[in-house]
Design a protein around this motif. Structure first.
Motif, short mmCIF file in Angstrom:
data_model
loop_
_atom_site.label_atom_id
_atom_site.label_comp_id
_atom_site.label_asym_id
_atom_site.label_seq_id
_atom_site.Cartn_x
_atom_site.Cartn_y
_atom_site.Cartn_z
N LEU A 135 -71.75 -45.93 -95.33
CA LEU A 135 -71.82 -46.05 -96.79
C LEU A 135 -70.54 -45.57 -97.48
O LEU A 135 -70.48 -45.53 -98.71
N GLY A 136 -69.53 -45.21 -96.70
CA GLY A 136 -68.25 -44.85 -97.27
C GLY A 136 -68.04 -43.37 -97.51
O GLY A 136 -67.06 -42.98 -98.16
N GLY A 169 -70.17 -47.04 -86.29
CA GLY A 169 -70.37 -47.45 -84.91
C GLY A 169 -71.54 -48.39 -84.71
O GLY A 169 -72.03 -48.55 -83.58
N PHE A 170 -71.98 -49.05 -85.78
CA PHE A 170 -73.11 -49.97 -85.65
C PHE A 170 -72.64 -51.29 -85.05
O PHE A 170 -71.49 -51.71 -85.24
N SER A 171 -73.54 -51.96 -84.34
CA SER A 171 -73.21 -53.19 -83.61
C SER A 171 -73.43 -54.43 -84.48
O SER A 171 -73.95 -54.35 -85.60
N ALA A 172 -73.06 -55.58 -83.91
CA ALA A 172 -73.26 -56.86 -84.60
C ALA A 172 -74.73 -57.10 -84.90
O ALA A 172 -75.07 -57.68 -85.93
N LYS A 173 -75.60 -56.63 -84.02
CA LYS A 173 -77.04 -56.80 -84.22
C LYS A 173 -77.50 -56.12 -85.51
O LYS A 173 -78.31 -56.68 -86.27
N PHE A 174 -76.98 -54.94 -85.79
CA PHE A 174 -77.34 -54.22 -87.01
C PHE A 174 -76.91 -55.00 -88.24
O PHE A 174 -77.69 -55.21 -89.18
N PHE A 175 -75.64 -55.45 -88.24
CA PHE A 175 -75.14 -56.19 -89.41
C PHE A 175 -75.88 -57.52 -89.58
O PHE A 175 -76.11 -57.95 -90.72
N GLN A 176 -76.27 -58.14 -88.47
CA GLN A 176 -77.03 -59.38 -88.55
C GLN A 176 -78.37 -59.15 -89.23
O GLN A 176 -78.82 -59.97 -90.04
N LYS A 177 -79.00 -58.01 -88.90
CA LYS A 177 -80.29 -57.68 -89.53
C LYS A 177 -80.14 -57.51 -91.04
O LYS A 177 -81.08 -57.77 -91.79
N LEU A 178 -78.94 -57.10 -91.46
CA LEU A 178 -78.69 -56.93 -92.89
C LEU A 178 -78.23 -58.22 -93.55
O LEU A 178 -78.05 -58.26 -94.77
N GLY A 179 -78.03 -59.25 -92.75
CA GLY A 179 -77.53 -60.51 -93.29
C GLY A 179 -76.06 -60.48 -93.63
O GLY A 179 -75.60 -61.20 -94.53
N GLU A 206 -69.25 -55.94 -88.88
CA GLU A 206 -68.30 -54.95 -89.40
C GLU A 206 -67.98 -55.15 -90.88
O GLU A 206 -66.97 -54.63 -91.38
N ALA A 207 -68.82 -55.87 -91.58
CA ALA A 207 -68.59 -56.08 -93.01
C ALA A 207 -68.80 -54.77 -93.78
O ALA A 207 -69.61 -53.92 -93.40
N GLU A 208 -68.07 -54.62 -94.87
CA GLU A 208 -68.29 -53.48 -95.75
C GLU A 208 -69.62 -53.66 -96.48
O GLU A 208 -69.95 -54.77 -96.92
N ILE A 209 -70.39 -52.60 -96.58
CA ILE A 209 -71.68 -52.68 -97.26
C ILE A 209 -71.44 -52.85 -98.76
O ILE A 209 -70.74 -52.04 -99.38
N PRO A 210 -71.97 -53.90 -99.38
CA PRO A 210 -71.79 -54.09 -100.82
C PRO A 210 -72.32 -52.89 -101.60
O PRO A 210 -73.36 -52.32 -101.24
N PRO A 211 -71.64 -52.48 -102.64
CA PRO A 211 -72.07 -51.30 -103.41
C PRO A 211 -73.53 -51.38 -103.87
O PRO A 211 -74.24 -50.37 -103.85
N ALA A 212 -73.99 -52.57 -104.25
CA ALA A 212 -75.36 -52.71 -104.74
C ALA A 212 -76.39 -52.47 -103.64
O ALA A 212 -77.55 -52.12 -103.93
N ALA A 213 -75.98 -52.66 -102.39
CA ALA A 213 -76.93 -52.50 -101.27
C ALA A 213 -76.96 -51.08 -100.72
O ALA A 213 -77.86 -50.74 -99.95
#
Length: 525
Positions: free
Chosen positions: A159-160, A213-223, A227-234
């Motif tokens: 979350l930064g 250190g989260f994997s591609a599977k984690f980011f996929q679950k978030l849509g 390795e994308a930055e988490i949008p501030p609104a999320a």
């Protein structure tokens, strides 16, 4: 008998002294030296505690040392301790035993379940204990890497924020959103075998050093893309999902019964403490307020007192103001050396009257009196104060003084005997170790301090614990009808709580604080 405890030597070192069955001193190294070097003995903290206890090093009967404590050879540290304390017995205390001892022996309970949870103090990252008649027996253990604290730290980085430092920010951010993502974190925690977690490592990437250190599977679950930055609104939604998932898992780990004690760094999460207080599975919940690594110094002296020397008399942590204090002459010398203009207030009544006038005039006040608090929270001796009736108090404190995020609210200090009129809160509010609920008729009054729907950080102040601060609250109530003052810790820019008058002067003139009371000395800008 003098027992000296050392804890947190690899992370947040502290010293504590038990003298003839009474806790007489405890202070963290970083508050005194304003620095920390892992693996070094906290020399400044040791000297300060010996001075406050009025004992010499050769009068120490026992040094209780909490593991882990060395970055290299343990033998070197042992020789150093023998040199410093030539007449003492050296006792080693396992990390989670120290957490458990600090929680159970500080509690009012004879029998209790004790749950200790942290990131990783040793190979263990959690344990459940049964305590009775002064004895602690480990019932079940949780081992790294199945660590709730580790997962919390990973999300902190995601979350930064800074992991192992800013987890409290994630906690407060979680009050700003719903917990729709809790199912994802419950899937990661994969609770099984009696609801204890076993983290699903497929959600983590072993070689990744960013984004938690989260994997591609984690980011996929978030849509999201890998390795994308988490949008501030999320970010608030993720924080809320993590917080609620951790609360559910810890509730299951604790089980149910009469009395529950909490220790370890995870017990600094006041929303978690409040969830356990309200889950209905326990009659009473007690959290050791300095629950992190520094607090193991307390656990060390308690362990030695009860387990090594066989004493049955319980030791109280008192008001937790166990650090240094400073005389009027010491304060005056600092102020004159800094060539500052000040006013000396002759009586306590004059001191209180001037402070109430400043607060009611919507000015931000620094308040430094008596002995410094042990632990991470200001309890009215090293505090910054503001009026809840000031509509800009939260904005001013956050934006212009503390320079921190707007979702981080301030505590409401209230006399303990009057707290029930304004808030619903339990005994752990004595040390700011839980959150309460504001009563509906006062929601508008405390709107700037409300977390989420109706949560408020409440600090209940008794006359016995802090008579001067208690008097200030009552005097404020006499003039405004509201005996409540907003309280936040007197520190800036991530520094430790101020300890000395020089620390206070530096912070005062580096901030937008309007007035400062250091003992009976008043400084204004």
């Amino acid at each position: 008998m003098v027992i000296l405890g050392l804890g947190g030597l690899l992370n947040d070192a502290a010293c504590a002294i038990l003298k003839d069955g009474r806790l007489v001193a405890a202070v963290e190294q970083k508050k005194l030296a304003r620095r920390f070097q892992p693996g070094e003995l906290p020399d400044e903290s040791i000297r300060a505690c010996l001075r406050m206890a009025a004992v010499a090093a050769d009068q120490v009967d026992c040094v209780a040392l909490v593991r882990p404590f060395a970055t290299s050879s343990e033998t070197d540290l042992h020789l150093e301790l023998r040199g410093l304390f030539p007449n003492s017995q050296i006792v080693l205390v396992e990390h989670h035993m120290a957490h458990a001892a600090s929680a159970y022996f500080a509690s009012p309970f004879d029998r209790a379940t004790v749950l200790t949870l942290d990131r990783r103090g040793d190979f263990r990252c959690g344990a459940r204990w049964q305590a009775a008649a002064g004895q602690l027996t480990a019932e079940r253990e949780l081992y790294y890497p199945d660590s709730l604290g580790e997962l919390y730290g990973r999300v902190t980085e995601l979350l930064g924020f800074e992991p192992n430092a800013d987890e409290h920010k994630v906690q407060w951010l979680s009050t700003c959103a719903d917990d729709r993502s809790s199912s994802l974190f419950l899937e990661i925690l994969a609770p099984q075998q009696g609801a204890w977690p076993r983290i699903d490592r497929s959600f983590l990437h072993g070689e990744r050093r960013n984004r938690g250190g989260f994997s591609a599977k984690f980011f996929q679950k978030l849509g999201l893309e890998d390795e994308a930055e988490i949008p501030p609104a999320a970010r608030p939604t993720l924080a809320a999902g993590l917080q609620r998932a951790v609360e559910k898992v810890v509730e299951a780990m604790a089980g149910e019964g009469e009395n529950l004690c909490l220790g370890g760094g995870m017990a600094l999460n006041v929303l978690l403490v409040a969830a356990l207080e309200r889950c209905g599975k326990w009659k009473s919940v007690f959290v050791q307020p300095a629950a992190g690594n520094a607090g193991t110094a307390l656990g060390a002296v308690f362990y030695a007192w009860h387990h090594i020397y066989g004493h049955s008399e319980r030791v109280t942590i008192g008001d937790l103001c166990l650090g240094p204090s400073f005389s009027a002459e010491e304060i005056k010398q600092v102020l004159e050396n800094c060539k500052l203009r000040f006013r000396y207030l002759l009586t306590t009544e004059e001191l209180i009257d001037h402070a109430v006038e400043e607060i009611n005039d919507n000015r931000i006040v620094a308040w430094m009196h008596g002995r410094m608090e042990f632990g991470p929270r200001a309890l009215g001796n090293r505090s910054i104060l503001a009026s809840p009736l000031n509509p800009y108090s939260t904005e001013n404190l956050n934006a212009y003084i503390k320079h921190r995020e707007p979702f981080r609210k301030f505590a409401a200090s209230v006399p303990a005997e009057l707290a029930g009129e304004y808030f619903e809160v339990g005994p752990n509010a004595r040390f700011l170790a839980t959150v309460g609920r504001v009563k509906p008729q006062y929601h508008k009054v405390f709107e700037s301090a409300v977390l989420g729907k109706d949560l408020v950080r409440v600090h209940t102040v008794s006359r016995d614990d802090n008579p001067l601060y208690w008097q200030l609250l009552h005097s404020t109530g006499k003039t405004t009808g509201l005996p409540v003052v907003y309280n936040t810790s007197f520190n800036l820019f991530g520094d430790p709580l101020v300890c000395t008058p020089r620390d206070a002067v530096r912070s005062f003139y580096s901030s937008g604080i309007d007035a400062m009371f250091v003992g009976h000395f008043l400084l204004e800008k």
